[in-house]
Structure formats: C-alpha cells, structure tokens
Write a protein that holds these residues in place. Structure first.
Motif, PDB file in Angstrom:
ATOM      1  N   VAL A 181       0.712  -1.256  -0.025  1.00 30.60           N
ATOM      2  CA  VAL A 181       0.130  -0.137  -0.016  1.00 30.60           C
ATOM      3  C   VAL A 181       0.719   1.216   0.039  1.00 30.60           C
ATOM      4  O   VAL A 181       0.567   2.311  -0.640  1.00 30.60           O
ATOM      5  CB  VAL A 181      -0.895  -0.024   1.257  1.00 30.60           C
ATOM      6  CG1 VAL A 181      -1.791   1.347   1.187  1.00 30.60           C
ATOM      7  CG2 VAL A 181      -2.007  -1.162   1.202  1.00 30.60           C
ATOM      8  N   GLN A 188      -2.751   2.698  -7.067  1.00 30.20           N
ATOM      9  CA  GLN A 188      -2.937   3.556  -8.271  1.00 30.20           C
ATOM     10  C   GLN A 188      -2.650   2.830  -9.543  1.00 30.20           C
ATOM     11  O   GLN A 188      -3.166   2.973 -10.504  1.00 30.20           O
ATOM     12  CB  GLN A 188      -2.409   4.919  -7.769  1.00 30.20           C
ATOM     13  CG  GLN A 188      -3.089   5.764  -6.815  1.00 30.20           C
ATOM     14  CD  GLN A 188      -2.409   6.891  -6.691  1.00 30.20           C
ATOM     15  OE1 GLN A 188      -1.057   6.956  -6.288  1.00 30.20           O
ATOM     16  NE2 GLN A 188      -2.901   8.087  -6.319  1.00 30.20           N
ATOM     17  N   CYS A 202      -7.229  -5.895  -0.190  1.00 29.77           N
ATOM     18  CA  CYS A 202      -8.335  -5.350   0.424  1.00 29.77           C
ATOM     19  C   CYS A 202      -8.895  -6.506   1.559  1.00 29.77           C
ATOM     20  O   CYS A 202      -9.173  -6.341   2.822  1.00 29.77           O
ATOM     21  CB  CYS A 202      -9.490  -5.497  -0.473  1.00 29.77           C
ATOM     22  SG  CYS A 202     -11.275  -5.084   0.170  1.00 29.77           S
ATOM     23  N   ILE A 226      -6.478  -2.282   2.430  1.00 32.19           N
ATOM     24  CA  ILE A 226      -7.468  -1.374   1.602  1.00 32.19           C
ATOM     25  C   ILE A 226      -8.910  -1.589   2.182  1.00 32.19           C
ATOM     26  O   ILE A 226      -9.305  -2.621   2.490  1.00 32.19           O
ATOM     27  CB  ILE A 226      -7.321  -1.594  -0.160  1.00 32.19           C
ATOM     28  CG1 ILE A 226      -5.960  -1.485  -0.480  1.00 32.19           C
ATOM     29  CG2 ILE A 226      -8.377  -0.444  -0.600  1.00 32.19           C
ATOM     30  CD1 ILE A 226      -5.830  -1.737  -2.087  1.00 32.19           C
ATOM     31  N   ARG A 227      -9.625  -0.567   2.419  1.00 36.49           N
ATOM     32  CA  ARG A 227     -10.869  -0.634   2.927  1.00 36.49           C
ATOM     33  C   ARG A 227     -11.781  -1.150   2.170  1.00 36.49           C
ATOM     34  O   ARG A 227     -11.745  -0.787   0.683  1.00 36.49           O
ATOM     35  CB  ARG A 227     -11.277   0.880   3.443  1.00 36.49           C
ATOM     36  CG  ARG A 227     -10.656   1.350   4.706  1.00 36.49           C
ATOM     37  CD  ARG A 227     -11.142   2.813   5.080  1.00 36.49           C
ATOM     38  NE  ARG A 227     -12.436   2.928   4.889  1.00 36.49           N
ATOM     39  CZ  ARG A 227     -13.190   3.318   5.745  1.00 36.49           C
ATOM     40  NH1 ARG A 227     -12.541   3.693   7.070  1.00 36.49           N
ATOM     41  NH2 ARG A 227     -14.353   3.589   5.872  1.00 36.49           N
ATOM     42  N   THR A 228     -13.023  -1.902   2.597  1.00 36.51           N
ATOM     43  CA  THR A 228     -13.735  -2.422   1.625  1.00 36.51           C
ATOM     44  C   THR A 228     -14.594  -1.310   1.083  1.00 36.51           C
ATOM     45  O   THR A 228     -15.093  -1.683   0.018  1.00 36.51           O
ATOM     46  CB  THR A 228     -14.738  -3.507   2.438  1.00 36.51           C
ATOM     47  OG1 THR A 228     -15.287  -2.734   3.351  1.00 36.51           O
ATOM     48  CG2 THR A 228     -13.939  -4.837   2.787  1.00 36.51           C
ATOM     49  N   ASP A 229     -14.790  -0.236   1.586  1.00 34.88           N
ATOM     50  CA  ASP A 229     -15.706   0.923   0.924  1.00 34.88           C
ATOM     51  C   ASP A 229     -14.825   1.968   0.172  1.00 34.88           C
ATOM     52  O   ASP A 229     -15.171   2.835  -0.344  1.00 34.88           O
ATOM     53  CB  ASP A 229     -16.492   1.592   1.874  1.00 34.88           C
ATOM     54  CG  ASP A 229     -15.567   2.155   2.948  1.00 34.88           C
ATOM     55  OD1 ASP A 229     -14.158   1.938   2.949  1.00 34.88           O
ATOM     56  OD2 ASP A 229     -15.900   2.762   4.183  1.00 34.88           O
ATOM     57  N   ASP A 230     -13.445   1.404  -0.018  1.00 28.78           N
ATOM     58  CA  ASP A 230     -12.648   2.581  -0.793  1.00 28.78           C
ATOM     59  C   ASP A 230     -13.114   2.267  -2.285  1.00 28.78           C
ATOM     60  O   ASP A 230     -13.378   1.321  -2.767  1.00 28.78           O
ATOM     61  CB  ASP A 230     -11.161   1.925  -0.786  1.00 28.78           C
ATOM     62  CG  ASP A 230     -10.102   2.836  -1.483  1.00 28.78           C
ATOM     63  OD1 ASP A 230     -10.401   3.242  -2.569  1.00 28.78           O
ATOM     64  OD2 ASP A 230      -9.187   3.105  -0.799  1.00 28.78           O
ATOM     65  N   SER A 231     -13.068   3.435  -2.864  1.00 23.16           N
ATOM     66  CA  SER A 231     -13.494   3.515  -4.361  1.00 23.16           C
ATOM     67  C   SER A 231     -12.789   2.634  -5.339  1.00 23.16           C
ATOM     68  O   SER A 231     -13.303   1.933  -6.233  1.00 23.16           O
ATOM     69  CB  SER A 231     -13.506   4.890  -5.102  1.00 23.16           C
ATOM     70  OG  SER A 231     -12.115   5.378  -5.186  1.00 23.16           O
ATOM     71  N   CYS A 232     -11.573   2.411  -4.985  1.00 24.91           N
ATOM     72  CA  CYS A 232     -10.875   1.488  -6.246  1.00 24.91           C
ATOM     73  C   CYS A 232     -11.350  -0.006  -5.903  1.00 24.91           C
ATOM     74  O   CYS A 232     -11.165  -0.793  -6.901  1.00 24.91           O
ATOM     75  CB  CYS A 232      -9.161   1.595  -5.706  1.00 24.91           C
ATOM     76  SG  CYS A 232      -8.625   0.759  -4.046  1.00 24.91           S
ATOM     77  N   ILE A 233     -12.150  -0.084  -4.818  1.00 23.67           N
ATOM     78  CA  ILE A 233     -12.599  -1.492  -4.891  1.00 23.67           C
ATOM     79  C   ILE A 233     -14.020  -1.599  -5.316  1.00 23.67           C
ATOM     80  O   ILE A 233     -14.274  -2.158  -6.135  1.00 23.67           O
ATOM     81  CB  ILE A 233     -12.579  -2.185  -3.168  1.00 23.67           C
ATOM     82  CG1 ILE A 233     -10.993  -2.283  -2.549  1.00 23.67           C
ATOM     83  CG2 ILE A 233     -13.358  -3.684  -3.130  1.00 23.67           C
ATOM     84  CD1 ILE A 233     -10.316  -3.374  -3.271  1.00 23.67           C
TER      85      ILE A 233
END
Length: 632
Positions: free
Chosen positions: A186, A197, A223, A228-235
């Motif tokens: 990360v 990214q 994730c 990485i958070r589960t509500d992160d836009s990349c997920i």
C-alpha cells in the motif's frame, strides 16, 4: 544442428533424450574449457527439450539440471545467463517440478534479485520463476525478506509489456492471503505513484484481459488483508466491476473461472460488497450461464478450444457455486434471488453428487450459504428434499467437505425446519455421534452443535437415542474438551435434553449421577463466565423436575456452589443461580416446605434479602419474587 532439429518437434526431443544428450550437454555446460558460445548453445538446446512433454522435464530433472543451470548464473556473460534463466523458467513452470528446488540454497534468491537489473529478459524470466515457485506463506516470507517488493515494484512501469505482466503476477502471488506483504504494498510508490494507483490503471478496459484480471487479484488480496478498506472507491468502483466483467459470456473459460473465484473471495465477508455485486450487470443471472457451457457449439469455431472447454466445464460450475455462496452469505433478498434463478436447487443437488471433489465442495458451500435462510429451509429446501443428497455426501467424504456439509446439516436440524424428521429417520444420530469423536475440531463442534439443534424441543425418544448414541464416556470427553466451543455446545445439548418436566425426570433417573458429576466438575474448573452461566442454567432445569430436584437437595456440595454464585461479582451468574433457587422453593410443589427450610438454614434467605436491595433491576425483581414464596 541439434537446436534446429528439436525446435517444435517432440519426437526428435524424445529421441535425443533417449540417446543421452542431456548429461553430455550438462557436462559441456559446466566445463571451464567450453567457450561461452558453446555453453550458450547447450543451454538453448536444454531449454528447447524442456519445452516438450512432462516426461522430458522429468528426464532433465533426473539429470540434476537445476543445480547445473543455477551454477551457470554465476557467469559474467549476459547472453549465457539469459539462456540459463530461460531454461530454468521453462522447467519451473512445469507441474512436475517441485518448487522447493528453488529454495534449497539460500544464496540463489539473493543472486536472482541481483540479476533483475541486468536486462528485460532477466526481469521477465526471474519474475516468472518467482511467481510460479511462490506457493504458500513460507515462500512468500523468503521472497519478501530478500527484498522482492522493492526489487520488483519498478518493473511495473517497464517499457516491456511482458516484464510488466510478470511483475504484476509476482505481486498477485506474494500478496495472496498475506497481510505483511499487502500492508507493505500500500505504501510503496514508483515514480511518485502509489502501487494501488498503478494497479487501478492496469484494471482499465483498454488493457489486456490478463492484466486486468491480475491487477484485480492484487487489489483483492490487499483488500482482504485489511490494507485497503472495503468501501474504498478503488474496490467498489474499479476492482469489483472489473471482476464482474470477467464473468460475462464473451470471456474465455479460464477468465470466467478466475474472475468468479476472485470475486467470491473479494466479497466473501462483506455484506455491502455482496449487495453491490448482486446488482452489478445482472450478475446472478449471468452466473446461470456457467451451467450451460458451452452454450452454442456452433459459436466456437476452434475445435481444439471446444475440446478443451468440454473437459474443463466442471471448473465453471465450481466457480459459479463459490460465487453464489459468497453472494448469499448474509443477505436474505440475495438468497431469494439466487434460489429463484432457473433450476438452481436442482443444480446444487446435482453438484453434490458430481465426480469432481472441487465441484462437490463448492456445491455444499453454496447450499450451506443458502441454508442460513429460515424461509428457504421451510420452502425450497423442503420441495427438493435437499437433505437426501446431503446425508449421502456425509457418508464418506474428505474432511473439508464434511465440515461444510455438517454445518449445513446443523441448519437443517433447526426446530422450524421441516427436514428435521426425515433426517432423523435416515440415521443421523449415529452419524453425528461419530463426528463428535473426530480429531478435527470443526467436525467435533459441528457434530455436537447438530445434536444440540436436534434435541431442541424434541420428543423423549429422540433425546434418549442421543444419550444412548453418545455414551456417558463420550459426554465426559466432550465436557473436558480443550476447545471452549465444543464445551459450550455440549452444555447447550445437555440443556436442551433437560427441558420439560417428564423428560428431566426421566433422563435424571437414568443418567442423574453422571450429569451431577459433570456439573460439579465444570463449576469447580477454570472456565469463563458463559460456560459457568450455561452450567447453572442446566442446574436450574434440573431443579424444575419433580423427582430430579432431589438430586440437588441431597447434594450439599452443589447447594454450597449455588449459594456461592448467588453472591458472585457477575450479575449473569447471580441470576442463573437465583433461577435454581426459585425452582427449588416454588410453593405449589410437593415438599416445597422442607426445601425452603433447608435452604433457609443454609443462609439463602439472608442472601435473598441482600439481593432485593440490589441496584440491578433483574436481580432485585428475582429476589423479591423468591422471598414471596417464603411468605406465601
């Protein structure tokens, strides 16, 4: 001449190996006197032989080709190093080569890391070797400690597509189920851009499918590891939609399998992701196509491809079952949608008896996920008599299937499930009692849990059968199990067995001595609050019996223990002990006067007075109610 003879010709490769070319080539390869050009040509021929059948690779391994090629990597000549690496790559990606051969000498990994900077070919081959030989946490740790992340990260922006791709594959195997690697990734940046990214850029639709899928796997692992958070836009906006795209009809079989399996892993434990996935691109309906493969034979012009896909169609089915299991893990509406998908229950029932163990396991998982729904247990599960194939699966399955199948059986045995009766008639008690003796912890828990569900509000005959099936020795074995889950479920079973008066009296008349022994054992042991509370509740049930009461009243040791817990610092335990007392002194019952007197002499009334002043409203009420029995 040899090189030209064997390229693309498996028959010639086999002939040369039979004629003893391999040891001769290896000899020339390690001879100091051989010119670099000769050694390079030898390495190229060996690489070509390795490209043939699995038997060819076995012959090369038998001649100890790996140590010889690794030795070659110490040469100063780049062309020769590349030829050795290419051959090593070909050998290591073969299924017959044991990965551990890469790790036998500790200096090999650090030398390979150093060679990464030499050329785009060394980069491509070394990354490919790493990604094929990284199986499990031990290998991940070795590579991580040798600086794999730092050494490979900058290759993600290499001008060569092959290098970028192999580096990406490396990260996908390094990060899989590995929090240490994921947390590191990360924060790594290349040319001022963070790795997540870079992975997101590689997910874009204009990138090759292989690249999209592999970067989605990297982000999925990160994730799941919590990096990485589960509500992160990349997920939510990138990874998840990309994986759903991989499940569409247009994709190749392998891509659909990998896409569905990765998505199942991504959403497995997160209800919001499950909801999002279930409404993305009609995924639930799209997965139904996994069972009709190949749909129209005419559409597949490539006959080789068709032959391959027919052989691998079972992989699609297991991937679909896995993804359905994840989708339906928590949400009732999603389960309903899955079950309403055409012929879904029939497909699961068929899956339970397939020859492929992977399909059977995935089908059981899917069934388990759907069995969490009370409504479905009462309807679809009943209409399709799901319990029949499930009982069959439980007969002689390997442990990983047994664990999920027995969990499903626990749900089918809940008191509101219509399957409970027929399951009992098909010999379930014997089967479950045998599970409680398993070495495998999950199976012991499930066996006793299912018996606990079976005993809930059951008729006396079933309860007696359970006790007979378990035997007193086994009951004590379970009550002294080192795992608290097994202990709690066993106490839950006892509590369910000892409910309703006639049953309590009947069971205590046959097993009273042993059960009182067990209760004493637990109340004296080093156990947590929940375990002791459950045990006191069992005593309260015994105290509710008509003749069973006497087993408590004539046991001074137990009476002292109840008294002790009435003054305990934990309110839950105090309440449970009060239930015992209330049941013993209840007025309308025969002999209540003598019991009240005996308990007064023990000092119980004094404690009740004290508790009636308690600040805890529950304790206060219970104490006052008990005191009224004395006054009545």
């Amino acid at each position: 001449d040899m090189k030209n003879a064997v390229i693309g010709n498996n028959k010639q490769k086999a002939n040369l190996i039979v004629l003893g070319a391999v040891p001769r080539k290896l000899y020339l390869n390690v001879q100091e006197t051989s010119s670099t050009e000769l050694r390079t040509e030898c390495a190229v021929v060996l690489g070509s032989l390795a490209m043939g059948t699995e038997n060819n690779v076995k012959s090369l391994l038998d001649c100890h080709i790996i140590p010889a090629l690794l030795q070659g990597l110490l040469s100063p000549d780049l062309k020769f190093i590349e030829a050795c690496l290419r051959c090593l790559r070909t050998i290591f990606i073969s299924p017959v080569t044991p990965e551990d051969l890469l790790y036998t000498d500790a200096t090999v990994i650090s030398h390979l890391m150093a060679l990464l900077s030499r050329s785009r070919y060394t980069q491509e081959y070394i990354c490919q070797i790493f990604s094929h030989c990284c199986k499990g946490p031990d290998h991940q740790t070795i590579l991580f400690n040798h600086g794999a992340v730092q050494n490979i990260a900058h290759l993600l922006v290499s001008p060569s597509y092959k290098v970028r791709m192999q580096a990406l594959k490396c990260f996908s195997v390094l990060a899989f189920e590995n929090p240490q690697v994921s947390m590191t990734l990360v924060n790594v940046s290349v040319d001022g851009e963070l790795l997540p990214q870079i992975f997101v850029k590689m997910l874009q639709r204009d990138k090759p499918i292989e690249m999209q899928l592999t970067s989605a796997k990297c982000l999925t692992s990160m994730c799941r590891a919590g990096a990485i958070r589960t509500d992160d836009s990349c997920i939510v906006l990138k990874t998840l939609p990309c994986l759903v795209r991989m499940c569409s009809k247009e994709r190749l079989l392998e891509e659909r399998v990998e896409g569905a399996e990765t998505l199942a892993y991504l959403i497995e434990t997160d209800v919001e992701l499950q909801r999002t996935a279930s409404i993305t691109d009609h995924l639930i309906v799209m997965l139904a196509d996994y069972f009709k493969y190949p749909s129209s034979v005419s559409a597949i012009t490539d006959i080789k491809r068709l032959d391959h896909d027919l052989k691998h169609a079972h992989e699609l089915r297991q991937a679909a079952f896995k993804l359905y299991a994840s989708l339906g893990a928590n949400d009732e509406d999603i389960r309903k949608k899955i079950i309403e998908t055409e012929n879904m229950m029939d497909r699961i029932v068929n899956g339970l008896s397939e020859s492929s163990i992977k399909v059977r396991l995935a089908a059981v998982r899917c069934l388990h996920s759907l069995s969490r729904s009370v409504q479905q247990l009462r309807t679809s599960f009943q209409d399709h008599a799901v319990w029949k194939p499930l009982m069959k699966v439980l007969q002689n399955a390997p442990n990983e299937i047994l664990v999920v199948a027995s969990s499903t059986l626990c749900n089918l045995l809940l008191e509101f499930s219509p399957s409970k009766e027929p399951i009992l008639e098909s010999g379930a008690i014997e089967l479950l009692c045998s599970l409680t003796q398993s070495e495998n912890l999950a199976l012991r828990v499930n066996g006793i849990w299912a018996l606990m569900n079976m005993a809930f509000q059951a008729e006396q005959k079933i309860k007696s059968d359970i006790l007979r099936g378990l035997s007193t020795e086994q009951l004590f074995q379970l009550l002294s199990d080192s795992d608290v889950n097994v202990l709690m479920k066993t106490l839950g079973l006892l509590r369910n067995l000892l409910s309703t008066r006639p049953h309590i009296d009947h069971i205590m008349s046959t097993h009273g001595k042993q059960i009182m022994q067990a209760v004493t054992l637990i109340l004296e042991g080093e156990h947590n609050i929940e375990v002791k509370e459950q045990t006191l509740c069992i005593l309260a049930n015994i105290a509710d019996g008509t003749t069973a009461k006497e087993l408590i009243m004539t046991n001074d040791d137990i009476l002292q223990k109840i008294k002790y817990y009435m003054s305990h610092s934990n309110a839950k335990l105090q309440l449970a002990a009060m239930f015992c007392i209330s049941n013993l002194i209840w007025n309308e019952e025969e002999g209540s006067q003598e019991r009240q007197d005996k308990l007064r002499d023990l000092g119980i009334v004094d404690i009740l007075h004290k508790l009636s002043q308690s600040s805890d409203p529950n304790l206060c009420d219970k104490a006052k109610t008990a005191l009224q029995q004395y006054l009545a």
